[in-house]
Write an enzyme that holds these catalytic residues in place. Structure first.
Site, short mmCIF file in Angstrom:
data_model
loop_
_atom_site.label_atom_id
_atom_site.label_comp_id
_atom_site.label_asym_id
_atom_site.label_seq_id
_atom_site.Cartn_x
_atom_site.Cartn_y
_atom_site.Cartn_z
N GLN A 1 0.83 -1.21 0.00
CA GLN A 1 0.00 0.00 0.00
C GLN A 1 0.86 1.26 0.00
OE1 GLN A 1 -2.09 1.01 3.60
NE2 GLN A 1 -3.57 2.31 2.54
N LYS B 1 6.99 -4.27 16.17
CA LYS B 1 7.29 -2.87 15.85
C LYS B 1 8.10 -2.20 16.97
CE LYS B 1 6.01 -2.25 11.74
NZ LYS B 1 6.99 -1.77 10.75
N TYR C 1 2.10 -7.90 16.18
CA TYR C 1 2.55 -6.80 15.32
C TYR C 1 3.20 -5.71 16.15
CZ TYR C 1 2.04 -2.86 12.02
OH TYR C 1 2.26 -1.78 11.20
C1 AKB Z 1 -2.55 -1.92 10.88
O1 AKB Z 1 -3.75 -1.65 11.04
O2 AKB Z 1 -2.03 -2.97 11.26
C2 AKB Z 1 -1.67 -0.89 10.20
C3 AKB Z 1 -1.02 -0.02 11.20
C4 AKB Z 1 -1.81 0.94 11.98
O3 AKB Z 1 0.17 -0.09 11.38
N1 AKB Z 1 -2.45 -0.11 9.28
#
Ligand code: AKB
Length: 319
Positions: free
Chosen positions: A16, A150, A146
């Site tokens: 994206q 990060k 996630y």
């Molecule tokens: C997600 O929703 O995982 C991503 C982000 C906010 O990093 N768009």
């Protein structure tokens, strides 16, 4: 002074953000100076105006080979598994996000690159953080894999800067709204899907509650932010891999109503699924004063202007 960016590798060029960042960088630096890499999604359209090559970010040696082959001095590393997909396969998210980032940093160190830009995300925040204007400096205890990856990326980026002098930069991006390439596997994807469904089907079922309010950003602000951060003077930066960066903050219902103002027949409903838990763990907005003070960050799109532009561009695209 920061070293110059002359030959830039964009890892994740068909994603994206990558698909639009490559075009913006090529406008500035020239088509042949920006090399886009992809793994599972083949490049199409204007991505083919310059070099594009296949790369699996888990293959460190191959990243190094490309750096040598193209004389690369700067890397934007965008390849990542996003939050919702990360919860369905946490092991894959760890491998791609943590090991991929580690490989890019190691290559950056070995080849003494001038710049390594690795976007972070609002995913680094967890439920303890203030909902409104989450500070840049705050406890980072994310509850999604996630988010864990990060935070690790931010810590690694800062470590490589302090230990090896590698100029690593990154900002905590909100959910990004755009019309060129669909996002995939994120929690904030509803804010893009709503536009497509409103135009194509006249109806959208949001997968979050109507009062879900999250930090969001329109793509032109996102690509500009990445380039401005990369080009800022190193001496001005008080943070490296972990700047808060803010733009829009609105609820799912605000978005639905903004679309309906322009597409009056649009109908919508709210049917939260497992992604609601992730959304609930993130703040509504961020305090981005360090980014504004250090490198002059300022968003240009509000909810109205973004909605207007999204609908116009998407109607053209889907026509
Ligand atoms: C997600 O929703 O995982 C991503 C982000 C906010 O990093 N768009």
């Amino acid at each position: 002074m920061a070293g110059e960016m002359n030959r830039i590798l964009v890892i994740g060029a068909t994603g994206q953000i990558g698909s639009e960042l490559v075009s913006s960088l090529r406008e500035k630096y020239g088509d042949d100076s920006v090399i886009g890499t992809y793994n599972t999604t083949e490049p199409t359209g204007d991505l083919l105006d310059g070099p594009t090559v296949r790369l699996n970010v888990l293959e460190e040696e191959r990243i190094g080979d490309l750096i040598e082959e193209y004389g690369v001095d700067s890397v934007f590393h965008l390849a990542a598994i996003l939050s919702a997909k990360g919860e369905t396969d946490p092991q894959l998210a760890f491998r791609v996000n943590v090991m991929g980032t580690f490989n890019v940093l190691e290559v950056g160190r070995k080849f003494q690159l001038n710049r390594v830009v690795i976007p972070s995300s609002i995913g680094v925040f967890g439920p303890e953080v203030p909902r409104k204007k989450a500070p840049n400096e705050t406890v980072l205890r994310p509850t999604s894999m996630y988010g864990v990856t990060k935070v690790t990326g931010e810590l690694l980026g800062n470590y490589y800067f302090n230990k090896y002098g590698l100029d690593v930069r990154g900002a905590r991006f909100p959910g990004v709204i755009s019309y060129k390439t669909l996002p995939g596997g994120g929690t904030t994807d509803y804010a893009v899907e709503a536009f497509y469904k409103a135009i194509e089907e006249g109806h959208y079922s949001f997968f979050v509650r109507e009062d879900t309010r999250l930090p969001l950003m329109y793509m032109p602000d996102c690509t500009r932010a990445l380039i401005e951060l990369a080009e800022a003077d190193l001496e001005d930066l008080n943070y490296h891999a972990d700047y808060n960066i803010s733009s829009l903050s609105f609820s799912a219902k605000d978005l639905a109503e903004a679309i309906k103002e322009r597409i009056p027949d649009f109908t919508f409903e709210f049917n939260p699924d497992e992604r609601q838990r992730i959304a609930d763990s993130w703040p509504d907005s961020m305090d981005d004063s360090p980014a504004r003070e250090d490198w002059g960050w300022e968003p240009r799109y509000g909810l109205e202007k973004m909605t207007e532009d999204m609908i116009e561009r998407l109607e053209e695209k889907l026509d």
